[in-house]
Design a protein around this motif. Structure first.
Motif, mmCIF file in Angstrom:
data_model
loop_
_atom_site.group_PDB
_atom_site.id
_atom_site.type_symbol
_atom_site.label_atom_id
_atom_site.label_comp_id
_atom_site.label_asym_id
_atom_site.label_seq_id
_atom_site.Cartn_x
_atom_site.Cartn_y
_atom_site.Cartn_z
ATOM 1 N N PRO A 31 0.827 -1.212 0.000
ATOM 2 C CA PRO A 31 0.000 0.000 0.000
ATOM 3 C C PRO A 31 0.857 1.256 0.000
ATOM 4 O O PRO A 31 1.785 1.388 0.788
ATOM 5 N N SER A 32 0.569 2.167 -0.920
ATOM 6 C CA SER A 32 1.412 3.349 -1.117
ATOM 7 C C SER A 32 0.557 4.603 -1.236
ATOM 8 O O SER A 32 -0.586 4.559 -1.687
ATOM 9 N N LEU A 33 1.151 5.725 -0.859
ATOM 10 C CA LEU A 33 0.480 7.019 -0.913
ATOM 11 C C LEU A 33 0.914 7.795 -2.151
ATOM 12 O O LEU A 33 2.107 7.867 -2.467
ATOM 13 N N TYR A 34 -0.058 8.389 -2.833
ATOM 14 C CA TYR A 34 0.199 9.257 -3.979
ATOM 15 C C TYR A 34 -0.387 10.623 -3.645
ATOM 16 O O TYR A 34 -1.608 10.776 -3.578
ATOM 17 N N VAL A 35 0.455 11.597 -3.408
ATOM 18 C CA VAL A 35 0.006 12.915 -2.956
ATOM 19 C C VAL A 35 0.185 13.922 -4.084
ATOM 20 O O VAL A 35 1.302 14.132 -4.577
ATOM 21 N N LYS A 42 4.799 7.383 -1.997
ATOM 22 C CA LYS A 42 5.267 6.778 -3.242
ATOM 23 C C LYS A 42 5.538 7.853 -4.290
ATOM 24 O O LYS A 42 6.567 7.836 -4.974
ATOM 25 N N GLU A 43 4.581 8.795 -4.443
ATOM 26 C CA GLU A 43 4.731 9.837 -5.461
ATOM 27 C C GLU A 43 4.257 11.168 -4.910
ATOM 28 O O GLU A 43 3.202 11.260 -4.272
ATOM 29 N N PHE A 44 5.028 12.202 -5.162
ATOM 30 C CA PHE A 44 4.665 13.567 -4.778
ATOM 31 C C PHE A 44 4.654 14.420 -6.040
ATOM 32 O O PHE A 44 5.652 14.486 -6.769
#
Length: 483
Positions: A55-59, A83-85
């Protein structure tokens, strides 16, 4: 009353089954993925994707009022990395420098900096992303003017693997680009003024071996190195430095896309007479207007993947698909308008090769062309032809497969007749009327779409408990009304 009781029992059983599905480990993972994005990243948005194994965050910080609002969002959230900004420069701060500690001590594996337009001169504080230097492996600049960009902010980014430029100008500078020991790839896409790599400090980029230059109409010169392993040139009409390409003694993948047939001819002449001919493993030549398979391809001894899709190759002549490589893995000829193969078009070992012939104009598969290749593929049960979206007539010209050599059928994927019959459903009985000696019909009748397939297993849709409940409830209500 008995019907009503049975209905309740069935509904309970289906509901229980549905709950079991939702509580399975896979779905528990999906729920967890959703829940990890519950912290407040406003004014940025947070997303997660169920296909991520972890599980990863993409902001995404788009339409934010200020840099400070981004810092505040990361200060009040607890995730140490995302994961990605993605940051779109705030419209009221387009002339300001991205400040130090933008992520408030957090890290981002991938960073994208978008500018409102190429009139925005991007500047970045040397300490803007210090907290991410041991984590970031990808950074992208999009729609920016990079004339004022100082690359000091990438100091100590020792795991950075790729820098990507999209629709930006003044790319060809790289002032103060630090030593980046892991940088492997430079990608430049849709840069109208990009010409060359003259200012690139190659000595500080020991791992750099991949270049992707797409839609750069003024691009002319490659970097002064012989360490290139992967090179992609797409829609760069001024590039003709084929002598330099031929000197790349580590080149294993070459893509030449949307050029023109004469340019491709010149390029292959140079490259096939160089050491590259014995090391190249992948060759992609799409959208080049080719009308025939380039003869130079036969000279490459180590090719594994060849893509000739999206050209104008209507006929494959004898020996045009002759490969000296030990075992070709992929040959893509889809979307070419192909309608004819001469009997000895295929030569070489195709036993483990995936051959794509989809979206062409093939009406038949001649035994003289395909039988020996299919036998190679059948021996390994690895190679196959994919032939979707071709106007196959499925007359007696195919009896040699589906009646006389049915064991070869599995090496032909996605075939469908013009009358709607699928190759996977055809068998000997569908061609029983054909002449045994000539494999042509005495009456020239086309195989009819069978009501019940002669071979194969009928497909069955997956059980959907929700749809079943609705349908069953309506049916049961009607039964109760009648009772």
């Amino acid at each position: 009353m008995k019907v009503y009781v049975i209905l309740l029992q069935v509904m309970v059983a289906v509901t229980t089954a549905e709950e079991t599905i939702l509580k399975s480990p896979i779905n528990e993972g999906l729920i967890n993925v959703v829940n990890i994005c519950q912290e407040d990243y406003y004014p940025c948005t947070c997303e997660t994707y169920p296909f991520d194994l972890i599980p990863s965050l993409y902001v995404n910080c788009k339409d934010v009022p200020s840099f400070e609002s981004v810092q505040a969002a990361f200060r009040r959230t607890s995730a140490p990395q995302v994961k990605e900004f993605i940051l779109t420069i705030p419209i009221f701060e387009t002339n300001k420098t991205i400040p130090a500690n933008l992520l408030s001590g957090k890290g981002a594996q991938e960073i994208t900096l978008n500018c409102p337009s190429t009139e925005t001169q991007l500047t970045v504080d040397p300490a803007a992303f210090n907290s991410s230097e041991d984590y970031t492996n990808f950074i992208k600049f999009s729609t920016c003017d990079l004339s004022q960009l100082d690359y000091k902010f990438l100091t100590n980014f020792n795991v950075l693997k790729e820098i990507y430029y999209a629709s930006s100008i003044n790319v060809s500078r790289w002032p103060n680009l630090p030593n980046l020991p892991s940088l492997r790839k430079l990608s430049i896409n849709s840069s109208p003024d990009f010409k060359d790599f003259k200012s690139l400090p190659i000595s500080q980029l020991p791992a750099l071996s991949e270049y992707s230059i797409r839609l750069c109409p003024n691009f002319e010169l490659l970097p002064n190195t012989t360490a290139t392993k992967t090179l992609i040139i797409e829609s760069c009409p001024l590039f003709n430095e084929w002598d330099n390409v031929a000197r790349q003694n580590r080149l294993t993948s070459l893509s030449l896309i949307s050029l023109d047939s004469q340019t491709i001819e010149n390029a292959l002449d140079k490259i096939s007479s160089s050491p590259v001919v014995d090391i190249l493993e992948e060759l992609i030549l799409t959208f080049n207007g080719l009308t025939q398979v380039p003869s130079q391809i036969q000279l490459f001894s180590q090719l594994q993947n060849v893509t000739l899709s999206d050209n104008n190759i209507s006929t494959a002549g004898n020996g045009s698909l002759a490969f000296s490589t030990p075992k070709l893995k992929r040959l893509f000829l889809n979307r070419n308008g192909l309608s004819h193969f001469e009997p000895e078009a295929f030569q070489g070992d195709f036993s483990v090769c995936e051959v794509l012939l989809g979206y062409n104009n093939l009406t038949k598969l001649e035994s003289s062309v395909f039988k020996s290749v299919l036998e190679q593929m059948d021996a390994t049960d690895v190679g196959y032809f994919s032939v979707e979206n071709n106007p196959f007539e499925c007359d007696c010209d195919l009896a040699w497969i589906f009646r006389d050599n049915l064991y070869l059928r599995d090496q032909i994927k996605n075939g469908k007749c013009t009358n709607g019959s699928y190759f996977s459903s055809l068998g000997p009985t569908d061609f029983a009327y054909c002449n045994k000696d000539t494999s042509t019909s005495l009456s020239s009748t086309t195989v009819q779409s069978p009501t019940t397939p002669s071979t194969g297993v009928a497909s069955c849709p997956l059980f959907d408990p929700v749809s079943f409940l609705i349908t069953f409830a309506i049916f049961s209500f009607q039964v109760l009304v009648l009772i």
